[in-house]
Design a protein around this motif. Structure first.
Motif, short mmCIF file in Angstrom:
data_model
loop_
_atom_site.label_atom_id
_atom_site.label_comp_id
_atom_site.label_asym_id
_atom_site.label_seq_id
_atom_site.Cartn_x
_atom_site.Cartn_y
_atom_site.Cartn_z
N TYR A 157 0.17 -1.56 0.36
CA TYR A 157 -0.09 -0.05 -0.08
C TYR A 157 1.04 0.99 -0.18
O TYR A 157 0.18 2.60 -0.65
N TRP B 172 -7.60 2.24 2.83
CA TRP B 172 -8.11 1.33 2.73
C TRP B 172 -7.61 1.13 3.90
O TRP B 172 -8.15 -0.56 4.57
N THR C 151 -9.49 -0.63 6.32
CA THR C 151 -9.86 -1.85 6.86
C THR C 151 -8.69 -2.45 7.72
O THR C 151 -9.96 -3.47 8.49
N THR D 232 -12.17 -4.45 10.92
CA THR D 232 -12.10 -5.74 11.42
C THR D 232 -11.42 -6.07 12.01
O THR D 232 -10.73 -7.19 12.59
N ARG E 155 -12.78 -9.22 13.60
CA ARG E 155 -13.07 -10.27 12.86
C ARG E 155 -12.54 -10.67 12.05
O ARG E 155 -11.96 -10.20 10.97
N TYR F 98 -11.47 -12.13 8.36
CA TYR F 98 -11.54 -11.70 6.48
C TYR F 98 -10.71 -10.14 6.89
O TYR F 98 -10.65 -9.58 5.49
N ARG F 99 -10.14 -10.10 7.80
CA ARG F 99 -9.26 -8.92 7.45
C ARG F 99 -7.85 -8.94 5.83
O ARG F 99 -7.98 -8.11 5.59
N LEU G 57 -8.41 -10.98 3.57
CA LEU G 57 -9.45 -10.92 2.56
C LEU G 57 -9.93 -9.35 1.80
O LEU G 57 -9.25 -8.73 0.51
N TRP G 58 -9.94 -8.47 2.68
CA TRP G 58 -9.48 -6.94 2.37
C TRP G 58 -8.68 -6.63 1.99
O TRP G 58 -8.83 -5.51 1.28
N LEU G 59 -7.88 -6.93 2.64
CA LEU G 59 -6.32 -5.97 2.09
C LEU G 59 -6.06 -6.68 0.65
O LEU G 59 -5.00 -6.02 -0.38
N ILE H 165 -8.04 -7.75 -1.58
CA ILE H 165 -8.94 -6.85 -2.38
C ILE H 165 -8.75 -5.65 -2.58
O ILE H 165 -8.77 -5.14 -4.31
N GLY H 166 -7.68 -4.54 -1.54
CA GLY H 166 -7.29 -3.93 -1.54
C GLY H 166 -6.42 -3.21 -2.63
O GLY H 166 -5.69 -2.80 -3.62
#
Length: 170
Positions: A92, A133, A137, A141, A144, A147-148, A150-152, A154-155
């Motif tokens: 990032y 982002w 995230t 998260t 949870r 899911y952390r 997964l969203w990272l 996706i970003g």
């Protein structure tokens, strides 16, 4: 007057253990204990429980439960998870640098029109998107964790600075 909790502070757990009797005392002699009041007797003032004492005990139990829940929620991350977060954070950061380099290749128009102003806003949001982002995230998260990542990921896929990678101009 002393409270039952004050009396507990003056003793150690296991004081009534018969194996810890002082020298010269019979083996079965233990520390004297206060006897419970018999039927018809009133309890000593230190042994009486008031509504305030019960409320304090309930508050202590609630605080202990809350502390246990917080400890469970803030369990430490594994080494692999920390390394993964570091790698994704580095990606990032590189994306942010890529957007900054891409937008620094050309100059803005001098006149202030709606198009120039909206272009400046779009540039600012493109540069800020990757760190926002990442931080969002991590904050969203917290409870949870599965899911952390997964969203990272996706970003990472969504925020790629394509113009910088392709070598185009704005």
């Amino acid at each position: 007057m002393s409270d039952a909790r004050d009396d507990e502070a003056l003793g150690w757990a296991g004081d009534d253990d018969p194996t810890l009797a002082p020298e010269g005392a019979p083996a079965g002699a233990a520390a004297p204990r206060a006897r419970a009041p018999r039927r018809g007797e009133t309890a000593p003032a230190a042994a009486r429980r008031t509504v305030l004492d019960e409320a304090e005990d309930a508050e202590d139990r609630a605080a202990e439960r809350e502390l246990e829940e917080a400890e469970r929620a803030s369990a430490q991350l594994s080494s692999a998870a920390l390394i993964g977060l570091g790698v994704l954070g580095g990606v990032y950061l590189l994306y942010t640098i890529g957007w900054i380099v891409f937008f620094s290749r050309y100059e803005l128009a001098i006149d202030v029109t709606f198009g120039v102003f909206s272009d400046l806003i779009a540039r600012t949001l493109a540069i800020a998107a990757a760190p926002l982002w990442f931080v969002a995230t991590l904050l969203i998260t917290q409870r949870r964790r599965r899911y952390r990542f997964l969203w990272l990921v996706i970003g990472v896929l969504v925020l790629i600075p394509w113009p910088f990678l392709i070598g185009g101009t704005a």
